[in-house]
Design a protein around this motif. Structure first.
Motif, PDB file in Angstrom:
ATOM      1  N   VAL B  61       0.741  -1.386   0.159  1.00  0.00           N
ATOM      2  CA  VAL B  61       0.078   0.002   0.164  1.00  0.00           C
ATOM      3  C   VAL B  61       0.778   1.343   0.074  1.00  0.00           C
ATOM      4  O   VAL B  61       0.330   2.157  -0.460  1.00  0.00           O
ATOM      5  CB  VAL B  61      -0.898  -0.021   1.222  1.00  0.00           C
ATOM      6  CG1 VAL B  61      -0.250   0.272   2.466  1.00  0.00           C
ATOM      7  CG2 VAL B  61      -2.161   0.992   0.952  1.00  0.00           C
ATOM      8  N   THR B  62       2.263   1.170   0.622  1.00  0.00           N
ATOM      9  CA  THR B  62       2.742   2.448   0.547  1.00  0.00           C
ATOM     10  C   THR B  62       3.475   2.915  -0.694  1.00  0.00           C
ATOM     11  O   THR B  62       3.759   4.113  -0.855  1.00  0.00           O
ATOM     12  CB  THR B  62       3.778   2.180   1.905  1.00  0.00           C
ATOM     13  OG1 THR B  62       4.557   0.922   1.818  1.00  0.00           O
ATOM     14  CG2 THR B  62       3.402   2.640   3.458  1.00  0.00           C
ATOM     15  N   LEU B  64       2.245   2.195  -3.749  1.00  0.00           N
ATOM     16  CA  LEU B  64       1.171   1.950  -4.805  1.00  0.00           C
ATOM     17  C   LEU B  64       1.193   2.853  -5.872  1.00  0.00           C
ATOM     18  O   LEU B  64       1.251   2.681  -7.068  1.00  0.00           O
ATOM     19  CB  LEU B  64      -0.392   2.035  -4.171  1.00  0.00           C
ATOM     20  CG  LEU B  64      -1.331   1.323  -5.050  1.00  0.00           C
ATOM     21  CD1 LEU B  64      -1.024  -0.198  -5.325  1.00  0.00           C
ATOM     22  CD2 LEU B  64      -2.461   1.545  -4.423  1.00  0.00           C
ATOM     23  N   ASN B  65       1.491   4.024  -5.492  1.00  0.00           N
ATOM     24  CA  ASN B  65       1.772   5.102  -6.630  1.00  0.00           C
ATOM     25  C   ASN B  65       3.107   5.524  -6.463  1.00  0.00           C
ATOM     26  O   ASN B  65       3.487   6.531  -7.072  1.00  0.00           O
ATOM     27  CB  ASN B  65       0.794   6.159  -6.054  1.00  0.00           C
ATOM     28  CG  ASN B  65      -0.855   6.184  -6.773  1.00  0.00           C
ATOM     29  OD1 ASN B  65      -0.890   5.246  -7.612  1.00  0.00           O
ATOM     30  ND2 ASN B  65      -1.418   6.764  -6.257  1.00  0.00           N
ATOM     31  N   PHE B 280      -2.937  -5.415   2.510  1.00  0.00           N
ATOM     32  CA  PHE B 280      -2.445  -4.764   1.380  1.00  0.00           C
ATOM     33  C   PHE B 280      -1.290  -5.056   1.002  1.00  0.00           C
ATOM     34  O   PHE B 280      -0.719  -4.199   0.478  1.00  0.00           O
ATOM     35  CB  PHE B 280      -2.798  -3.188   1.713  1.00  0.00           C
ATOM     36  CG  PHE B 280      -4.268  -2.552   2.108  1.00  0.00           C
ATOM     37  CD1 PHE B 280      -5.398  -3.056   1.163  1.00  0.00           C
ATOM     38  CD2 PHE B 280      -4.360  -1.828   2.975  1.00  0.00           C
ATOM     39  CE1 PHE B 280      -6.418  -2.547   1.423  1.00  0.00           C
ATOM     40  CE2 PHE B 280      -5.656  -1.547   3.492  1.00  0.00           C
ATOM     41  CZ  PHE B 280      -6.642  -1.850   2.407  1.00  0.00           C
ATOM     42  N   ASP B 281      -0.807  -6.300   1.092  1.00  0.00           N
ATOM     43  CA  ASP B 281       0.524  -6.712   0.382  1.00  0.00           C
ATOM     44  C   ASP B 281       0.152  -7.374  -0.795  1.00  0.00           C
ATOM     45  O   ASP B 281      -0.072  -8.565  -0.880  1.00  0.00           O
ATOM     46  CB  ASP B 281       1.197  -7.799   1.333  1.00  0.00           C
ATOM     47  CG  ASP B 281       1.989  -7.116   2.486  1.00  0.00           C
ATOM     48  OD1 ASP B 281       2.796  -6.135   2.255  1.00  0.00           O
ATOM     49  OD2 ASP B 281       1.735  -7.698   3.577  1.00  0.00           O
ATOM     50  N   PHE B 282       0.023  -6.522  -1.760  1.00  0.00           N
ATOM     51  CA  PHE B 282      -0.619  -6.930  -3.044  1.00  0.00           C
ATOM     52  C   PHE B 282       0.395  -7.868  -3.606  1.00  0.00           C
ATOM     53  O   PHE B 282      -0.002  -8.691  -4.280  1.00  0.00           O
ATOM     54  CB  PHE B 282      -0.842  -5.648  -4.064  1.00  0.00           C
ATOM     55  CG  PHE B 282      -1.715  -4.841  -3.294  1.00  0.00           C
ATOM     56  CD1 PHE B 282      -3.003  -4.750  -3.413  1.00  0.00           C
ATOM     57  CD2 PHE B 282      -1.413  -3.663  -3.074  1.00  0.00           C
ATOM     58  CE1 PHE B 282      -3.712  -3.854  -2.822  1.00  0.00           C
ATOM     59  CE2 PHE B 282      -2.057  -2.573  -2.481  1.00  0.00           C
ATOM     60  CZ  PHE B 282      -3.371  -2.717  -2.187  1.00  0.00           C
TER      61      PHE B 282
END
Lengths: 423, 314
Positions: B61-62, B64-65, B280-282
C-alpha cells in the motif's frame, strides 16, 4: 477479398470497442465543466461544477440526511452539484486503491477513520495541511477523531462524525440478579457471572477474526494501560485474561470468536445475553427489534477508562481537479449547525467538544453514555501497517480464548509481529 | 462426393483471379478468429500475466503510486517460509479431498438411485437441485447457525439422539471448524455430482446390461465391469471440475468461520484475500494466487494426460 478482410477487421474492432466502452453506471448528466478550475467558488460565472463523492452510507435515514445536506449546500453554492456514488462498505477500500493506481478517483470520499492513514500513505488523498492551518479550528475537536485525520504530521481530512463503544445492559436481568451496571473490571466479572444462567450469558462481545474483533478488544488493552507499541506488557495479558476468564467461567460464550457486532446485538436483543459491548449504531435496531429493556453505560474501567473511536472522515483525493471547491464543501460540513443536523440524522456523536454539550446528547441517558466516551475515545491512528498488526492481535485473541496458547505466550508471539509494524 | 466437384467447377469458372487471392483468403480467415482471440488475450491472458508480473515486484500500500521494484522470486521465498502458507495449503488439500470424496460417492449413489424408475422421481430430482441453486451466502449462513454451539439445531439433534453429552462448538473449536465447512460444502456439491453422473448413466446402452444379465452377472459385477468403465470419461471430467471448483472455494469458509479459530480453517483463497485486501500486501497476495494457479494447471495437465490415454485405449 481485401474488402472482406477490411470488413472483418472493422467488425472485430467494433466488437472490442463495444466491450471496452465504459458502462454507464452513473446517470451522468453532461457535465462540461468538470475539468475546469473551481475559481473563487463564488459562483458568479454560472458554470456548473460537479463534485463527485464515494461513500458507503446506505440506510434510508442516512440517505435522507445526505440529501438534506446537499440541498443546504446548493443554497449556498448554487453552481455546485454533488454527485454521489454508493460503494458497498467491503468494496470501498479496494475501489479506492484501484482508482488510485488508475488515476480515476472521485473528488471526495467518506472513509472509515482507521483507514484514512493507509490511503494517505498510498497517495490517494490530498494533503490539506495549508487549508486546515488557514481555517484554524483544529483545537475545537476531540483528540481522537482529529488524530484519525492526520498522517505523519500532515492533514488529510476532517471528521464526518464519531461513535464509540459502550456497555449495553439488560435492565430486568441485572435487577433480577441484584447487580448494578458494572463500573470496573472486577464488577464486570462478578456481574457477568451472577446474571449468567442456562440459556443466558452474562456478557457478549465480538471476538471474530476480523477488524470488528480487534475493534472490540482494543479498548480493554487501553483500559489496562497497554497499547500496540507496548504490546508485550502486563496490561495486554490482563485484558485477554479478563476475556478468557469470562469465557472459562461460562459468563461469556466461547462462540464469541465467530460473532461480529451485528451477531452480538442480535443475541442481546433476543435476551440471550445480559450485557454487550457495542456502538450507538445499534440503537435503532434495538428500539425496533429488541424485546428487552436496556440501558447504556460507559465501558468499565481498569487502570483508566477507555473506549475506541469509530466513525468516518471526509477526505479530498489527490487526483481531484476541484480541490478548492471540495475544500469549500468540507468547510461547509464542519459548520456547527451542519455538524449538529448531520450527526443527529446519521446517529453520530459530534467530533467537536463544544457541540457535544448540545441537549440532544446530554439529556438522553443512552446518548450521554456515548457522548461521555468521546473525552477518552482513542482512534486507531497507528499508520498504514495497522491492518497487519490488527491481524496479529486477532490471532492472539483467538489463541487464548480457544485455549491453544497461554495469555503470556500468545501476547509475546503477537508482540514480535506487531513491534516492527507500529512505530 | 458431389459437393467438392461443384466447388471446383465454380472456382474454375472464376478463373485465375481466385488462385491469386488464395493467400489473402487464408489470411482473412484468420481475421475471423481475431475477436475471439482478442477476448481471450484481454480477459484471460492479460490478468494472468499481470498477476504474475505483480508477484515478482514489491507492491504494497505504501508504494502503490510510488517506486516499485523488481524482486525476482523473493516473494515466493517469503510465502514458502510463512507458516500460514503451510497451514492453508494443508487445509486446502484436506478441504478439497474430503469434499470431493463425499460429494462424489454420495452423488454417485443418488445418481444410481434416480436412474431407476419410481413414482415422484422427477420431482425429487429437481428438489435435489435446490442445494446447488441456493446462493452460497445463504447456505453458509444457514450452516453457521445450524452448527452453532449454543443454539445450533445440529447439537440439539445429536444430544437428543444421545450421540454427544455436551454441546460441541463445531465452528469455533480448532479440531472441528474445518470439518464443519467441509460438511456444508459436501451438501452443496452433491446435486452437481448427481446430475452430471445421472446424465452419464442415462446414456449407457441397455443391451450391455441385458447381455450381462443373461450371462449371470450380479448387480455388483454389472456395476464394476460395465457402469464404471463406461462412465470413466464422465467421472474424469466431473472430478477435474470438482477439484478446481473446490480448491477455489472462498465465500463459504469466509462466512462460516473466517478461517478461524486462529487459523484452523484457513485455506489458500483466504490467504490470498487476506494478503491482498486486508493487509494490502498486493505482491504477496498475487504470489499466492500464482501458486494456486500453478497447482491447478498441474492438475489439469494430469487430467489431459489421462484423457489422452483414455482416447488411445479406445
Amino acid at each position: 477479398m481485401i474488402k472482406q478482410a477490411i470488413s472483418v477487421l472493422a467488425a472485430s474492432c467494433l466488437m472490442l470497442l463495444a466491450a471496452c466502452a465504459p458502462s454507464s453506471t452513473q446517470p451522468t448528466a453532461p457535465a462540461p465543466s468538470t475539468n475546469q478550475p473551481a475559481g473563487s467558488g463564488s459562483g458568479s460565472t454560472g458554470e456548473v461544477i460537479t463534485l463527485t463523492l464515494w461513500d458507503y452510507w446506505s440506510t434510508d435515514a442516512q440517505l435522507k440526511a445526505l440529501d438534506e445536506m446537499f440541498a443546504a449546500y446548493q443554497k449556498v453554492r448554487p453552481n455546485v452539484k454533488i454527485e454521489r456514488t454508493y460503494v458497498p462498505f467491503n468494496d470501498l477500500k479496494n475501489k479506492l486503491l484501484m482508482g488510485a493506481t488508475a488515476g480515476q478517483l472521485p473528488d471526495l470520499v467518506a472513509i472509515g477513520n482507521p483507514d484514512l492513514q493507509s490511503f494517505a500513505a498510498a497517495g490517494a488523498l490530498a494533503d490539506i495541511s495549508a487549508e486546515i492551518k488557514e481555517w484554524g479550528q483544529t483545537d475545537k475537536y476531540f483528540e481522537g477523531p482529529w488524530s484519525s485525520t492526520m498522517y505523519q504530521g500532515k492533514n488529510y481530512g476532517v471528521p464526518v462524525g464519531s461513535n464509540n463503544l459502550a456497555l449495553y445492559y439488560n435492565e430486568d436481568m441485572l435487577k433480577a440478579a441484584g447487580v448494578e451496571p458494572p463500573k470496573n473490571w472486577e464488577e464486570l466479572k462478578q456481574a457477568a457471572q451472577k446474571v449468567a444462567k442456562p440459556g443466558v450469558y452474562g456478557l457478549v462481545a465480538a471476538g471474530i477474526k476480523s477488524e470488528e474483533g480487534a475493534f472490540q478488544f482494543l479498548p480493554f488493552i487501553w483500559q489496562a494501560g497497554s497499547d500496540l507499541n507496548t504490546f508485550d506488557s502486563q496490561g495486554t495479558v490482563d485484558a485477554i485474561t479478563l476475556w478468557k476468564e469470562l469465557v472459562d467461567s461460562g459468563a461469556m460464550s466461547k462462540e464469541i470468536i465467530n460473532l461480529n457486532q451485528q451477531d452480538v446485538a442480535v443475541q442481546f436483543s433476543a435476551g440471550k445475553a445480559a450485557m454487550m459491548v457495542n456502538g450507538p449504531w445499534q440503537i435503532p435496531f434495538l428500539q425496533k427489534e429488541g424485546k428487552v429493556k436496556w440501558g447504556v453505560v460507559p465501558l468499565p474501567s481498569n487502570k483508566q477508562g477507555g473506549t475506541i473511536l469509530g466513525g468516518e472522515d471526509w477526505a479530498i483525493t489527490s487526483t481531484s481537479k476541484n480541490k478548492e471547491m471540495a475544500w469549500d464543501f468540507l468547510k461547509f460540513t464542519q459548520e456547527p449547525e451542519n455538524i449538529l443536523a448531520f450527526a443527529k440524522a446519521m446517529g453520530y456523536v459530534p467530533s467537536r467538544k463544544d457541540l457535544i454539550q448540545d441537549s440532544y446528547w446530554q439529556n438522553d441517558p443512552i446518548l450521554k453514555a456515548f457522548a461521555d466516551g468521546m473525552e477518552f475515545a482513542k482512534a486507531r491512528a497507528y499508520g498504514p501497517e495497522y491492518p497487519k498488526a490488527s491481524v496479529a492481535m486477532q490471532e492472539m485473541m483467538q489463541q487464548v480464548i480457544t485455549g491453544a496458547k497461554s495469555p503470556q505466550d500468545a501476547v509475546k508471539e503477537a508482540d514480535a509481529k506487531i513491534k516492527p509494524l507500529i512505530p | 462426393m458431389q459437393q467438392p466437384e461443384v466447388r471446383t467447377m465454380g472456382q474454375k469458372t472464376m478463373g485465375i483471379k481466385s488462385v491469386k487471392t488464395k493467400g489473402i483468403r487464408s489470411w482473412s480467415s484468420y481475421l475471423f478468429v481475431l475477436p475471439g482471440l482478442g477476448f481471450l488475450v484481454f480477459f484471460m491472458f492479460f490478468p494472468i500475466a499481470y498477476n504474475f508480473w505483480l508477484s515478482v515486484k514489491d507492491v504494497k500500500v505504501t508504494n502503490l503510486n510510488g517506486e516499485q521494484h523488481f524482486v525476482g522470486f523473493a516473494n515466493y521465498a517469503t510465502i514458502f517460509k510463512d507458516e500460514l502458507f503451510t497451514i492453508s495449503l494443508t487445509n486446502s488439500i484436506i478441504f478439497t479431498g474430503l469434499s470431493i470424496l463425499f460429494q462424489f460417492v454420495i452423488g454417485f449413489a443418488l445418481a444410481l438411485f434416480f436412474n431407476k424408475r419410481f413414482p415422484g422421481r422427477d420431482i425429487m430430482r429437481s428438489l435435489m437441485l435446490l442445494a446447488w441453486l441456493m446462493p452460497i451466502v445463504i447456505t453458509a449462513t444457514l450452516f453457521k447457525w445450524m452448527l452453532a454451539g449454543d443454539y445450533g439445531v445440529f447439537n440439539y439433534l445429536l444430544q437428543t439422539l444421545g450421540v454427544i453429552q455436551q454441546p460441541v462448538s463445531w465452528l469455533t473449536e480448532a479440531d472441528t471448524s474445518l470439518y464443519g465447512t467441509i460438511l456444508a460444502n459436501i451438501w452443496i456439491g452433491i446435486p452437481f455430482n448427481m446430475i452430471i453422473l445421472l446424465s452419464g448413466l442415462q446414456s449407457l446402452p441397455d443391451h450391455l446390461y441385458e447381455a450381462a444379465k443373461l450371462d449371470g452377472a450380479s448387480r455388483f459385477q454389472q456395476f464394476v465391469h460395465i457402469t464404471l468403465p463406461l462412465m470413466r470419461p464422465t467421472i474424469l471430467v466431473l472430478l477435474m471440475l470438482g477439484v478446481i471448483y473446490t480448491f477455489k472455494v472462498f465465500d463459504l469458509i469466509f462466512i462460516m468461520t473466517g478461517g478461524g479459530p486462529v487459523n484452523a480453517s484457513f485455506v489458500l483463497p483466504l490467504y490470498a484475500y487476506q494478503l491482498s485486501f486486508i493487509t494490502f500486501d498486493f505482491s504477496l497476495g498475487a504470489t499466492v494466487a500464482s501458486i494456486m494457479f500453478l497447482i491447478l494447471i498441474a492438475l489439469s495437465a494430469v487430467y489431459l494426460w489421462m484423457l489422452r490415454k483414455e482416447e488411445q485405449t479406445l
